[in-house]
Design an enzyme around this catalytic site. Structure first.
Site, PDB file in Angstrom:
ATOM      1  N   HIS A   1     -17.117  -5.353  -3.857  1.00 61.82           N
ATOM      2  CA  HIS A   1     -15.679  -5.615  -3.765  1.00 61.82           C
ATOM      3  C   HIS A   1     -15.384  -6.772  -2.813  1.00 61.82           C
ATOM      4  O   HIS A   1     -15.662  -6.712  -1.614  1.00 61.82           O
ATOM      5  CB  HIS A   1     -14.943  -4.369  -3.275  1.00 61.82           C
ATOM      6  CG  HIS A   1     -13.452  -4.557  -3.178  1.00 61.82           C
ATOM      7  ND1 HIS A   1     -12.644  -4.708  -4.283  1.00 61.82           N
ATOM      8  CD2 HIS A   1     -12.626  -4.634  -2.105  1.00 61.82           C
ATOM      9  CE1 HIS A   1     -11.381  -4.859  -3.899  1.00 61.82           C
ATOM     10  NE2 HIS A   1     -11.355  -4.827  -2.586  1.00 61.82           N
TER      11      HIS A   1
ATOM     12  N   TYR B   1       0.862  -1.176   0.000  1.00 61.96           N
ATOM     13  CA  TYR B   1       0.000   0.000   0.000  1.00 61.96           C
ATOM     14  C   TYR B   1       0.899   1.227   0.000  1.00 61.96           C
ATOM     15  O   TYR B   1       1.719   1.409   0.908  1.00 61.96           O
ATOM     16  CB  TYR B   1      -0.930  -0.002   1.217  1.00 61.96           C
ATOM     17  CG  TYR B   1      -2.150  -0.859   1.013  1.00 61.96           C
ATOM     18  CD1 TYR B   1      -3.368  -0.304   0.655  1.00 61.96           C
ATOM     19  CD2 TYR B   1      -2.082  -2.251   1.149  1.00 61.96           C
ATOM     20  CE1 TYR B   1      -4.484  -1.086   0.438  1.00 61.96           C
ATOM     21  CE2 TYR B   1      -3.189  -3.039   0.942  1.00 61.96           C
ATOM     22  CZ  TYR B   1      -4.395  -2.455   0.592  1.00 61.96           C
ATOM     23  OH  TYR B   1      -5.493  -3.242   0.371  1.00 61.96           O
TER      24      TYR B   1
END
Length: 650
Positions: A404, A214
């Site tokens: 998702h 990330y």
């Protein structure tokens, strides 16, 4: 016996096309897609509430095939194969039971409209009802479908047998697609004054020592003289990195707070790491400005909504959190991907917001191995929803959403519960991790005080030998819905999690301490035989089977222990979310059984239909997906369905 129709005008036009080497204009279609990477198989389509019409333009003078597959393979696929021979177009409706030439269906539900070929291409136009009631046809609905495509350079001598369509060889493939996607807006905006802003990473070196990264970077928006609306955003992906850039989220930082702004040449920092500037952390408490995931394309908002940027309460700083997926641990990957925002000072009627609802992302979200269909779900605490709706002073209206989950997700749905009745908002019974897209609802859904939003996921983990835990990485799992709604209020995340005593109790844990909340350390206190073992060790020790996984799911969703809940507000809110995060039982409502529209239908049809070399296709709706009586009230933007034909795989 097949029907053959020819006319002099059609033959003359076909000859002209053959000499010119050009294709018929497909401007009357609302959607199009290249199914193969080289663009040799181009598919155009439009639809209404009852029927879908296609035009396949394929670089071959032999047969072409298109199919709808449940999983990307031949068995179980609904297939059409057609060709143009001696000036006559042919089309056959088929079904595949194995990796072999698919037999002709007794009920010929694909209807040939027109067809021709020139020196380089074969073009067929055909249509079909969305629901045929033929058990050998796949329903064209809101699910993600795998489109099969294939072609051969020669026409068949016959429709079947040794002289039937020859094996396609390497000229075949499968592609996930959405055929019934709703038209959100025309390509040209009604606004005449707009500008674009790029939020792009700067030559980030994607680590080769871990599969999930990330990466964060703060961007400063240009100084705006007044409030603007974002009316579109679109991905800009570094060529070659399409499989590495997994998803990204954009947050607005807090106004009038110091934010470390890095030099333009600085690539940024790993998110939530010691190297990330501390004054970036509060940005996670800002509004969710945009959400994009792999497989999604540009998002254009309807004409009555826009996301507010540059208002009196808005900061000029945005935090972009990018998720890189590098499962092969490849080295040397450099990335400068991101989003392009389109902003306008011509304000629309409503400010748009984004709300996430689902299962809290933590290791205590468990997907057991060896499960054919493990069901997990999360919901938005009604206390949280009520408090923020009260602060807003009016209900909100959902215009669309994104579903998702990760690699194990095979089905997803989202629903609203009101006064004990469940209303389905959207579902996808053929979810594809690699095709995540914004689904525009055909009718807006209004959320009032007392309503509950629920996200449900079904996972298939038959191939797994170990538990998959909730987490941010691609090998982990998630279960989330991002709702796009108006008018914007101050609730951004609203999640829940099965009671930890239910989860850990399934592994024999009787008592434990939790240090650091629902994302903290789990310390087993009883029974004595499990003391000093980790949470993961006791969960992995369970002899998981498909039956045990089903029982585990039922115990979590229907058991006596309440769910943990969590909600997160923006900087602008005066709501104290602490007292709202209570434990609540999983919400249930009554469901209305869908109408069986196929009862009493008898199948009939002929084997092959044929038409002249060319013709004028009749109208099949405007493709807008506008609501009409008789269809479900809410279907998603990308109500999907691809059509497909493919012939046998090796």
């Amino acid at each position: 016996m097949e029907k053959v129709v020819c006319c002099p005008f059609a033959l003359v036009l076909a000859a002209a096309l053959a000499l010119s080497g050009q294709l018929v204009d497909a401007d009357d279609f609302t959607h199009h897609e290249a199914l193969d990477e080289e663009g040799k198989f181009r598919l155009f389509w439009k639809f209404d509430d009852e029927k879908i019409e296609f035009e396949a333009q394929v670089q071959t003078t032999g047969w072409i095939g298109l199919g709808l597959s449940p999983n990307g393979g031949m068995p179980g696929s609904d297939i059409a194969i057609g060709w143009v021979k001696d000036g006559t177009a042919h089309l056959t409706d088929r079904y595949a039971e194995a990796k072999a030439l698919p037999p002709v269906d007794e009920s010929q539900d694909w209807e040939l409209v027109s067809g021709y070929e020139n020196a380089t291409h074969t073009v067929l136009r055909f249509n079909r009802k969305l629901m045929t009631c033929d058990d050998k046809d796949r329903v064209i609905n809101g699910d993600t479908m795998r489109v099969l495509w294939a072609w051969h350079d020669d026409d068949p001598e016959d429709e079947s047998g040794v002289n039937g369509p020859a094996y396609h060889g390497v000229n075949r493939g499968a592609r996930s697609t959405v055929l019934l996607s709703h038209i959100i807006a025309p390509p040209n905006f009604t606004e005449t004054n707009y500008t674009t802003v790029d939020l792009l990473m700067n030559n980030v070196s994607v680590p080769a020592y871990r599969d999930t990264t990330y990466w964060c970077r703060v961007f400063q928006l240009p100084e705006l003289a007044s409030k603007h609306h974002m009316i579109k955003y679109e991905p800009i992906i570094t060529p070659g990195n399409e499989g590495v850039v997994h998803h990204l989220l954009v947050y607005s930082c807090e106004k009038d707070k110091s934010v470390t702004f890095l030099p333009e040449e600085h690539p940024g920092h790993p998110c939530r790491s010691p190297n990330m500037p501390r004054d970036w952390w509060p940005c996670y408490g800002g509004s969710l400005v945009a959400a994009w995931a792999i497989g999604a394309e540009a998002l254009v908002y309807p004409e009555h909504v826009g996301f507010p940027i540059g208002g009196a309460d808005d900061s000029r700083y945005l935090l972009v959190e990018m998720h890189y997926d590098n499962p092969q641990l490849l080295s040397g990957i450099r990335d400068s991907s991101g989003l392009r925002l389109t902003l306008t000072p011509e304000l629309r009627d409503n400010d748009l917001g984004i709300l996430e609802v689902g299962v809290l992302v933590t290791k205590f979200h468990v997907v057991p191995p060896r499960a054919e269909g493990f069901v997990s779900a999360g919901f938005c605490n009604t206390n949280c929803m009520n408090a923020f709706l009260e602060e807003l002073g009016q209900p909100i209206h959902i215009i669309g959403l994104e579903l998702h989950s990760h690699l194990l997700g095979v089905k997803m749905s989202t629903r609203l519960i009101r006064n004990g009745t469940e209303i389905e908002i959207a579902r996808d019974d053929n979810y594809d991790f690699n095709l995540q897209f914004f689904r525009m609802l055909r009718e807006e859904v209004t959320v009032y005080p007392g309503d509950t939003l629920v996200t449900e996921c079904t996972y298939r983990s038959k191939q797994k030998d170990r538990i998959t835990y909730g987490g941010p990485g691609t090998p982990d799992e998630m279960c989330e819905t991002f709702f796009y709604y108006y008018p914007r209020f101050n609730l951004t995340f609203c999640d829940s999690l099965p009671n930890l005593y239910s989860t850990a109790g399934s592994a024999g844990v009787e008592n434990f301490d939790l240090d650091g909340g629902l994302r903290g350390d789990f310390v087993i206190k009883a029974p004595e035989r499990l003391v000093n073992k980790s949470y993961e060790e006791v969960m992995e020790a369970v002899p998981w089977t498909d039956e045990k996984a089903r029982h585990f799911s039922k115990s979590l969703l229907e058991g006596p222990l309440p769910f943990h809940t969590s909600c997160r507000a923006t900087h602008q809110s005066a709501v104290n979310t602490g007292p709202l995060a209570t434990t609540l039982p999983f919400p249930r409502g009554n469901r209305t059984a869908p109408e069986d529209i196929c009862s009493g239908r008898t199948a009939a049809g002929q084997a092959t239909t044929s038409v002249p070399v060319t013709g004028t296709p009749g109208p099949v709706g405007d493709g807008s997906g506008a609501s009409r009586p008789g269809l479900p009230a809410v279907i998603m933007l990308a109500c999907m369905v691809a059509l497909l034909l493919t012939v046998w795989e090796p």
